[in-house]
Motif scaffolding. Structure first.
Motif, PDB file in Angstrom:
ATOM      1  N   UNK A 292       0.805  -0.897   0.038  1.00 37.73           N
ATOM      2  CA  UNK A 292       0.132   0.051  -0.159  1.00 37.73           C
ATOM      3  C   UNK A 292       0.730   1.278   0.041  1.00 37.73           C
ATOM      4  N   UNK A 293       2.035   1.122   0.587  1.00 38.49           N
ATOM      5  CA  UNK A 293       2.986   2.250   0.681  1.00 38.49           C
ATOM      6  C   UNK A 293       3.476   2.553  -0.823  1.00 38.49           C
ATOM      7  N   UNK A 294       3.877   1.362  -1.495  1.00 37.60           N
ATOM      8  CA  UNK A 294       4.295   1.416  -2.938  1.00 37.60           C
ATOM      9  C   UNK A 294       3.411   2.104  -3.788  1.00 37.60           C
ATOM     10  N   UNK A 295       2.061   1.806  -3.515  1.00 33.56           N
ATOM     11  CA  UNK A 295       1.154   2.286  -4.296  1.00 33.56           C
ATOM     12  C   UNK A 295       0.982   3.897  -4.145  1.00 33.56           C
ATOM     13  N   UNK A 296       1.047   4.437  -2.931  1.00 34.29           N
ATOM     14  CA  UNK A 296       0.900   5.807  -2.737  1.00 34.29           C
ATOM     15  C   UNK A 296       2.201   6.329  -3.252  1.00 34.29           C
ATOM     16  N   UNK A 297       3.395   5.771  -3.072  1.00 35.23           N
ATOM     17  CA  UNK A 297       4.866   6.323  -3.653  1.00 35.23           C
ATOM     18  C   UNK A 297       4.637   6.479  -5.028  1.00 35.23           C
ATOM     19  N   UNK A 298       3.661   5.312  -5.838  1.00 35.62           N
ATOM     20  CA  UNK A 298       3.932   5.445  -7.355  1.00 35.62           C
ATOM     21  C   UNK A 298       3.157   6.643  -7.893  1.00 35.62           C
ATOM     22  N   UNK A 299       2.272   7.085  -6.942  1.00 37.28           N
ATOM     23  CA  UNK A 299       1.595   8.488  -7.156  1.00 37.28           C
ATOM     24  C   UNK A 299       2.439   9.755  -7.146  1.00 37.28           C
ATOM     25  N   UNK A 300       3.420   9.620  -6.008  1.00 39.34           N
ATOM     26  CA  UNK A 300       4.139  10.528  -6.137  1.00 39.34           C
ATOM     27  C   UNK A 300       5.213  10.555  -7.090  1.00 39.34           C
ATOM     28  N   UNK A 301       5.604   9.344  -7.396  1.00 41.05           N
ATOM     29  CA  UNK A 301       6.554   9.219  -8.360  1.00 41.05           C
ATOM     30  C   UNK A 301       6.006   9.592  -9.840  1.00 41.05           C
ATOM     31  N   UNK A 302       4.820   9.489 -10.135  1.00 43.84           N
ATOM     32  CA  UNK A 302       3.983   9.990 -11.328  1.00 43.84           C
ATOM     33  C   UNK A 302       4.185  11.538 -11.425  1.00 43.84           C
ATOM     34  N   UNK A 303       4.036  12.178 -10.314  1.00 49.50           N
ATOM     35  CA  UNK A 303       3.981  13.641 -10.103  1.00 49.50           C
ATOM     36  C   UNK A 303       5.482  14.130 -10.429  1.00 49.50           C
ATOM     37  N   UNK A 304       6.495  13.376  -9.897  1.00 52.96           N
ATOM     38  CA  UNK A 304       7.632  13.728 -10.151  1.00 52.96           C
ATOM     39  C   UNK A 304       8.198  13.488 -11.357  1.00 52.96           C
ATOM     40  N   UNK A 305       8.031  12.345 -12.084  1.00 52.30           N
ATOM     41  CA  UNK A 305       8.236  12.091 -13.451  1.00 52.30           C
ATOM     42  C   UNK A 305       7.621  13.044 -14.345  1.00 52.30           C
ATOM     43  N   UNK A 306       6.321  13.662 -14.027  1.00 46.34           N
ATOM     44  CA  UNK A 306       5.820  14.429 -14.918  1.00 46.34           C
ATOM     45  C   UNK A 306       6.348  15.975 -14.853  1.00 46.34           C
ATOM     46  N   UNK A 307       7.148  16.088 -13.838  1.00 50.82           N
ATOM     47  CA  UNK A 307       7.460  17.394 -13.559  1.00 50.82           C
ATOM     48  C   UNK A 307       6.531  18.302 -13.130  1.00 50.82           C
ATOM     49  N   UNK A 308       5.629  17.822 -12.143  1.00 49.02           N
ATOM     50  CA  UNK A 308       4.692  18.785 -11.799  1.00 49.02           C
ATOM     51  C   UNK A 308       5.101  20.069 -10.858  1.00 49.02           C
ATOM     52  N   UNK A 309       4.864  21.089 -11.222  1.00 43.97           N
ATOM     53  CA  UNK A 309       5.276  22.405 -10.418  1.00 43.97           C
ATOM     54  C   UNK A 309       4.422  22.602  -9.493  1.00 43.97           C
ATOM     55  N   UNK A 310       4.607  22.462  -8.240  1.00 46.50           N
ATOM     56  CA  UNK A 310       3.989  22.814  -7.179  1.00 46.50           C
ATOM     57  C   UNK A 310       4.064  24.188  -6.470  1.00 46.50           C
ATOM     58  N   UNK A 311       5.112  25.022  -7.244  1.00 40.10           N
ATOM     59  CA  UNK A 311       4.872  26.308  -6.918  1.00 40.10           C
ATOM     60  C   UNK A 311       3.697  27.047  -7.742  1.00 40.10           C
ATOM     61  N   UNK A 312       2.998  26.219  -8.920  1.00 42.16           N
ATOM     62  CA  UNK A 312       2.047  26.929  -9.449  1.00 42.16           C
ATOM     63  C   UNK A 312       0.626  26.591  -8.484  1.00 42.16           C
ATOM     64  N   UNK A 313      -0.161  27.530  -8.048  1.00 38.75           N
ATOM     65  CA  UNK A 313      -1.221  27.484  -7.147  1.00 38.75           C
ATOM     66  C   UNK A 313      -2.340  26.481  -7.635  1.00 38.75           C
ATOM     67  N   UNK A 314      -2.363  26.286  -9.064  1.00 40.86           N
ATOM     68  CA  UNK A 314      -3.271  25.606  -9.656  1.00 40.86           C
ATOM     69  C   UNK A 314      -3.029  24.234  -9.141  1.00 40.86           C
ATOM     70  N   UNK A 315      -2.015  23.757  -9.472  1.00 39.59           N
ATOM     71  CA  UNK A 315      -1.431  22.253  -9.123  1.00 39.59           C
ATOM     72  C   UNK A 315      -1.619  22.080  -7.695  1.00 39.59           C
ATOM     73  N   UNK A 316      -1.319  23.219  -6.634  1.00 36.23           N
ATOM     74  CA  UNK A 316      -1.194  22.781  -5.444  1.00 36.23           C
ATOM     75  C   UNK A 316      -2.820  22.567  -4.888  1.00 36.23           C
ATOM     76  N   UNK A 317      -3.371  23.624  -5.388  1.00 40.62           N
ATOM     77  CA  UNK A 317      -5.043  23.539  -4.959  1.00 40.62           C
ATOM     78  C   UNK A 317      -5.699  22.016  -5.432  1.00 40.62           C
ATOM     79  N   UNK A 318      -5.299  21.574  -6.670  1.00 45.17           N
ATOM     80  CA  UNK A 318      -5.876  20.447  -7.148  1.00 45.17           C
ATOM     81  C   UNK A 318      -5.430  19.136  -6.180  1.00 45.17           C
ATOM     82  N   UNK A 319      -4.213  18.941  -6.017  1.00 46.88           N
ATOM     83  CA  UNK A 319      -3.477  18.008  -5.199  1.00 46.88           C
ATOM     84  C   UNK A 319      -4.133  18.120  -3.937  1.00 46.88           C
ATOM     85  N   UNK A 320      -4.073  19.211  -3.363  1.00 43.84           N
ATOM     86  CA  UNK A 320      -4.550  19.347  -1.954  1.00 43.84           C
ATOM     87  C   UNK A 320      -6.091  18.739  -1.584  1.00 43.84           C
TER      88      UNK A 320
END
Length: 436
Positions: A348-376
């Motif tokens: 279950x931890x790996x499942x959660x981490x794979x979601x995090x990896x998707x965000x990292x691999x896709x270079x999601x910018x969490x300095x962008x408020x839009x991305x921060x709002x959606x994920x939060x």
């Protein structure tokens, strides 16, 4: 690195080689495929049979071109448990059937309108956090299984079995070589089971009493249960298909890179999605959990460079045979809950981490408020178990609600980024390199 296939997609292996290679794929999917029905209270034997039948259907629908194995889906664990609690096992099967229908509808739309619209609907900023929710929302279940005895009370003896299983699984995942590196879940369960035998928390008598061959208890609609359609089931199961569809697309892209053939174009994303949905419907009709393509088996393909669909078909046939062996089913049933809990902590931890990896691999910018709002919003609604109650006793909750809100926020908020034009072309360059 040598990418030349040892056996290409349409190559037929020699008989002895065929058996060995198919067994390898069977072991790769075995641990995860039986863990899901164990967690949701369905038959592991039927999970094996339905995975075999579903995989064979997938291979036929994709014109024997896509070497993918389909096993039990972790994304549907929470919805299936909720459906069973609300309306019994029959309700879970009806919900699974509905999820399979969603795949069919999406496949039909893609065949007419192309595939880019679905990637625009399900970008990484939506799917990544929802995958994190899938893993973390189940964390309490894993820890409870690991720490408690059969009466539900804390037991250090039982917890020790979970910790030994967890440690073994981690060691096999990181340090194992060759075949053992492909089956860390199964290897970890075996080590945990041996330890559980030593400390005396395993009852081996069911295995002794069980017949060698046994007919599993299939759940047939209108025979085993009354088919009752409710909007609650739609709200519970259908939104999860949003996540698994994205998972399916990701697997097809990875598989395309591994094999060197653009499966998004040929046989087409619509065919592979239809195959996935058909496998889920077959599973629903006999009492198994929803199905999904397995990353574990894609890993086997990448390591062995054996891409033959006949090897995958062989693994499917073996899974069906295993499902009818009573001794195997009885042995699975004797695995103590803490052993499965120990594996689940990591999974279950790996499942959660794979979601995090998707965000990292896709270079999601969490300095962008839009991305921060959606994920939060997705994370808090999903993990917090938020519920929306609608007229006619319809409830949308947890992961399903988080997925829907995430899709809506992505569509409504300004600054939405379109799908990159080269996203689906990358695999063609791989193909050209391999054929050069």
């Amino acid at each position: 690195m040598n990418n030349k296939p040892i056996l290409d997609v349409k190559d037929i292996p020699k008989p002895t080689q065929w058996l060995t290679l198919s067994l390898q794929h069977l072991f790769a999917m075995f641990g995860a495929t039986i863990l899901v029905p164990y967690l949701v209270g369905l038959s592991p034997a039927i999970a094996l049979i339905s995975s075999g039948l579903g995989t064979l259907a997938f291979l036929l629908i994709t014109k024997m071109q896509v070497p993918a194995y389909l096993g039990s889906s972790f994304a549907f664990i929470a919805p299936v448990i909720a459906a069973k609690a609300a309306g019994g096992p029959g309700a879970a099967m009806v919900g699974t059937f509905l999820a399979g229908l969603v795949y069919g509808i999406v496949a039909l739309v893609i065949s007419k309108a192309g595939h880019r619209w679905i990637m625009n609907l399900l970008p990484p900023i939506v799917v990544g956090p929802v995958i994190i929710v899938i893993g973390l929302a189940l964390s309490g279940t894993a820890v409870g299984m690991a720490m408690n005895n059969p009466t539900g009370k804390y037991s250090m003896l039982h917890f020790s079995a979970a910790l030994v299983t967890l440690a073994a699984t981690i060691i096999f995942s990181i340090y194992a070589k060759k075949m053992f590196s492909m089956i860390p879940i199964l290897a970890g369960i075996i080590v945990g089971y041996i330890y559980a035998l030593i400390i005396g928390i395993v009852d081996f008598s069911p295995v002794i009493k069980a017949p060698v061959f046994e007919k599993p208890e299939f759940m047939i609609p209108f025979v085993s249960y009354k088919v009752k359609f409710t909007w609650d089931l739609v709200a519970l199961m259908v939104p999860v298909a949003v996540v698994t569809l994205s998972e399916h697309i990701g697997h097809q892209l990875v598989l395309s890179k591994v094999v060197g053939h653009d499966y998004i174009k040929e046989p087409g994303l619509h065919r592979s999605i239809l195959g996935d949905g058909t496998a889920t419907i077959i599973s629903a009709l006999i009492g198994g959990p929803p199905k999904t393509t397995y990353g574990e088996n894609i890993g086997v393909l990448a390591i062995t460079r054996v891409y033959s669909v006949y090897v995958i078909a062989g693994a499917a046939v073996l899974a069906i045979i295993f499902g009818f062996i009573g001794k195997v089913t009885a042995l699975i049933s004797t695995i103590p809950t803490p052993v499965m809990g120990g594996v689940s902590i990591l999974l279950f931890g790996i499942i959660a981490s794979s979601g995090l990896r998707m965000l990292v691999d896709s270079k999601i910018d969490f300095g962008d408020k839009r991305n921060l709002v959606i994920s939060s919003v997705i994370l808090v609604l999903g993990i917090g178990g938020a519920i929306v109650k609608l007229p006619f006793n319809i409830q949308i909750q947890g992961m399903a609600l988080a997925a829907i809100i995430g899709v809506l926020l992505n569509l409504i908020l300004p600054g939405k980024q379109p799908v990159e034009e080269n996203m689906f072309e990358e695999t063609e360059s791989v193909k050209n390199k391999k054929t050069a």
